[in-house]
Design a protein around this motif. Structure first.
Motif, short mmCIF file in Angstrom:
data_model
loop_
_atom_site.label_atom_id
_atom_site.label_comp_id
_atom_site.label_asym_id
_atom_site.label_seq_id
_atom_site.Cartn_x
_atom_site.Cartn_y
_atom_site.Cartn_z
N ILE A 1 0.90 -1.10 0.05
CA ILE A 1 -0.10 -0.06 -0.18
C ILE A 1 0.89 1.32 -0.09
O ILE A 1 1.61 1.34 0.70
CB ILE A 1 -1.01 -0.07 1.20
CG1 ILE A 1 -1.77 -1.19 1.24
CG2 ILE A 1 -1.63 1.37 1.23
CD1 ILE A 1 -2.82 -1.22 0.30
N ASP A 2 0.76 2.08 -0.85
CA ASP A 2 1.29 3.48 -0.85
C ASP A 2 0.46 4.80 -0.18
O ASP A 2 1.09 5.26 0.14
CB ASP A 2 1.45 3.85 -2.43
CG ASP A 2 2.16 2.66 -3.19
OD1 ASP A 2 3.22 2.45 -3.11
OD2 ASP A 2 1.56 2.08 -4.40
N LEU A 3 -0.56 4.44 0.00
CA LEU A 3 -1.69 5.61 0.21
C LEU A 3 -2.40 4.90 0.99
O LEU A 3 -3.09 4.04 0.84
CB LEU A 3 -2.35 6.39 -0.79
CG LEU A 3 -1.39 6.95 -2.22
CD1 LEU A 3 -2.47 7.16 -3.34
CD2 LEU A 3 -0.44 7.69 -1.75
N LEU A 4 -2.76 5.53 2.36
CA LEU A 4 -3.71 5.10 3.45
C LEU A 4 -4.64 6.08 3.91
O LEU A 4 -4.11 7.36 4.35
CB LEU A 4 -2.81 4.60 4.58
CG LEU A 4 -3.96 4.03 5.86
CD1 LEU A 4 -4.64 3.08 5.44
CD2 LEU A 4 -2.78 3.65 6.79
N VAL A 5 -5.93 5.85 3.91
CA VAL A 5 -6.82 6.86 4.36
C VAL A 5 -7.58 6.38 5.51
O VAL A 5 -8.20 5.22 5.40
CB VAL A 5 -8.07 7.54 3.30
CG1 VAL A 5 -8.84 8.49 4.13
CG2 VAL A 5 -6.95 8.02 2.38
N ASN A 6 -7.30 6.30 6.80
CA ASN A 6 -7.78 6.12 8.02
C ASN A 6 -9.26 6.70 8.05
O ASN A 6 -9.24 7.69 8.88
CB ASN A 6 -7.08 6.16 9.22
CG ASN A 6 -5.88 4.93 9.22
OD1 ASN A 6 -6.17 3.86 9.11
ND2 ASN A 6 -4.89 5.52 9.22
N ASN A 7 -10.39 6.53 7.61
CA ASN A 7 -11.77 7.14 7.63
C ASN A 7 -12.68 6.52 8.52
O ASN A 7 -13.48 7.27 9.02
CB ASN A 7 -12.26 7.19 6.09
CG ASN A 7 -13.54 7.72 6.27
OD1 ASN A 7 -13.74 8.90 6.51
ND2 ASN A 7 -14.80 6.68 6.01
N ALA A 8 -12.58 5.34 8.91
CA ALA A 8 -13.43 4.75 9.66
C ALA A 8 -13.89 5.56 11.05
O ALA A 8 -12.70 5.69 11.74
CB ALA A 8 -13.26 3.20 9.98
N GLY A 9 -14.94 5.55 11.35
CA GLY A 9 -15.26 6.15 12.72
C GLY A 9 -16.58 5.88 12.94
O GLY A 9 -17.60 5.85 12.10
N ILE A 10 -16.90 6.14 14.51
CA ILE A 10 -18.25 5.77 14.97
C ILE A 10 -18.54 6.83 16.04
O ILE A 10 -17.57 7.37 16.42
CB ILE A 10 -18.60 4.52 15.53
CG1 ILE A 10 -17.66 4.13 16.66
CG2 ILE A 10 -18.42 3.20 14.41
CD1 ILE A 10 -18.14 2.76 17.39
N ALA A 11 -19.72 7.26 16.17
CA ALA A 11 -20.02 8.22 17.43
C ALA A 11 -21.04 7.57 18.30
O ALA A 11 -21.94 6.97 17.71
CB ALA A 11 -20.50 9.54 16.87
N HIS A 12 -20.94 7.81 19.60
CA HIS A 12 -21.93 7.46 20.70
C HIS A 12 -22.28 8.76 21.31
O HIS A 12 -21.39 9.30 21.89
CB HIS A 12 -21.44 6.50 21.57
CG HIS A 12 -22.46 6.29 22.59
ND1 HIS A 12 -23.24 5.34 22.40
CD2 HIS A 12 -22.51 6.89 23.73
CE1 HIS A 12 -24.18 5.28 23.55
NE2 HIS A 12 -23.63 5.95 24.28
N LEU A 13 -23.77 9.01 21.31
CA LEU A 13 -23.91 10.39 21.80
C LEU A 13 -24.47 10.18 23.23
O LEU A 13 -25.69 9.49 23.35
CB LEU A 13 -25.19 11.02 20.99
CG LEU A 13 -24.68 11.41 19.55
CD1 LEU A 13 -25.79 11.86 18.77
CD2 LEU A 13 -23.26 12.08 19.30
N SER A 14 -23.92 10.78 24.31
CA SER A 14 -24.61 10.62 25.66
C SER A 14 -23.64 11.44 26.44
O SER A 14 -22.58 12.01 26.04
CB SER A 14 -24.20 9.33 26.18
OG SER A 14 -23.02 8.72 26.38
N SER A 15 -24.15 12.16 27.61
CA SER A 15 -23.47 13.20 28.52
C SER A 15 -22.10 12.44 28.90
O SER A 15 -22.05 11.22 29.18
CB SER A 15 -24.76 13.68 29.52
OG SER A 15 -24.65 12.59 30.40
N PHE A 16 -21.25 13.34 29.28
CA PHE A 16 -20.14 12.62 30.16
C PHE A 16 -20.31 11.78 31.19
O PHE A 16 -19.97 10.85 31.39
CB PHE A 16 -19.19 13.83 30.51
CG PHE A 16 -18.13 13.63 31.44
CD1 PHE A 16 -17.31 12.68 31.12
CD2 PHE A 16 -18.33 13.77 32.87
CE1 PHE A 16 -16.10 12.41 32.15
CE2 PHE A 16 -17.32 13.58 33.67
CZ PHE A 16 -16.27 12.61 33.51
N LEU A 17 -21.46 12.27 31.89
CA LEU A 17 -21.77 11.57 33.17
C LEU A 17 -22.77 10.14 32.86
O LEU A 17 -22.55 9.33 33.85
CB LEU A 17 -22.66 12.60 34.12
CG LEU A 17 -22.02 13.54 34.84
CD1 LEU A 17 -23.09 14.73 35.53
CD2 LEU A 17 -20.86 13.13 35.44
#
Length: 246
Positions: free
Chosen positions: A79-95
């Motif tokens: 591999i010559d070029l790498l794009v680390n795009n994978a991501g997820i989000a979890h929505l909740s308050s800090f507490l």
């Protein structure tokens, strides 16, 4: 003079390639001549992408699984070029954020990036031809967002890791940079920001008065991968319409 970006004879790997930003990055890389490896946990998304771009290679793996990811990445070849795009989000308050919530977000957003990059970069170092890596971070690494405790902290880790990678891989002619977009209205972006009562106050702080288009991110990623950005290394580039200026 028109700046044209070409990736002929280059092999590119993109994670999170089934949907949204990653999918469009694969399509644009292929248009620019790269041989693409698209990675996603959802086979149906990979199948439909291959229908659109028949020349790509696909890898189905859950990047949150460290061992399965290593096994899959060991088989993808050079591999010559790498794009680390994978991501997820979890929505909740800090507490209210649980250990399980935190683990899920960090497993994908930072641990899988570390895991994939380590294997790909080792190959780049062994071949001695250099390379380029772009990590898709977020403006959430630079500002606090309510109910995004896990996500913000994971993207802060991405920015820090980007700098360390740039420092250690630079001597091997491997450039590592991050892009930090504000809200992009992909499926994940709509989940978090479709409510005007939530998105309105953030939009009001952006001088251009709009969130980011997918193409804005794709074009910036391709620029950073290209030789046009030959002296850029270790940066976290905001794509945010001036939000940080306000």
């Amino acid at each position: 003079m028109r700046m044209e970006i070409r990736f002929a004879s280059k092999r590119a790997l993109v994670t999170g390639a089934g949907k949204g930003i990653g999918r469009e990055i694969v399509k644009k890389l292929a248009q620019c001549g790269a041989e693409c490896v698209a990675v996603s946990r959802t086979q149906a998304d990979l199948d439909s992408l291959k229908d659109e771009v028949p020349g790509i290679h696909t890898v189905q793996v859950d990047l949150g699984d460290w061992i399965a990811t290593r096994e899959a990445m060991e088989k993808v070849g050079n591999i010559d070029l790498l794009v680390n795009n994978a991501g997820i989000a979890h929505l909740s308050s800090f507490l209210e954020t649980t250990r399980e919530d935190l683990d899920k977000v960090f497993d994908v957003n930072i641990k899988s990036l570390f895991n994939v990059s380590q294997i790909v970069a080792k190959g780049m170092v062994e071949r001695g031809n250099g390379g380029a890596i772009v990590n898709v971070s977020s403006i959430a690494s630079k500002i606090g967002l309510r109910d995004h405790a896990a996500y913000c902290s994971s993207k802060g880790a991405v920015d820090s890791l980007t700098q360390v990678m740039a420092l250690e891989l630079g001597p091997h002619k491997i450039r590592v940079n991050a892009v930090n977009p504000t809200v992009v209205m992909t499926d994940m972006g709509r989940m978090a920001w479709s409510d005007p009562s939530k998105s309105g106050p953030l939009l009001a702080r952006i001088p251009l008065g709009k969130f980011v288009d997918v193409d804005d991110v794709v074009n910036t990623v391709l620029f950073l991968l290209s030789d046009q950005a030959a002296s850029l290394n270790g940066i976290a580039l905001p794509i945010e319409g001036g939000l940080l200026a306000n």
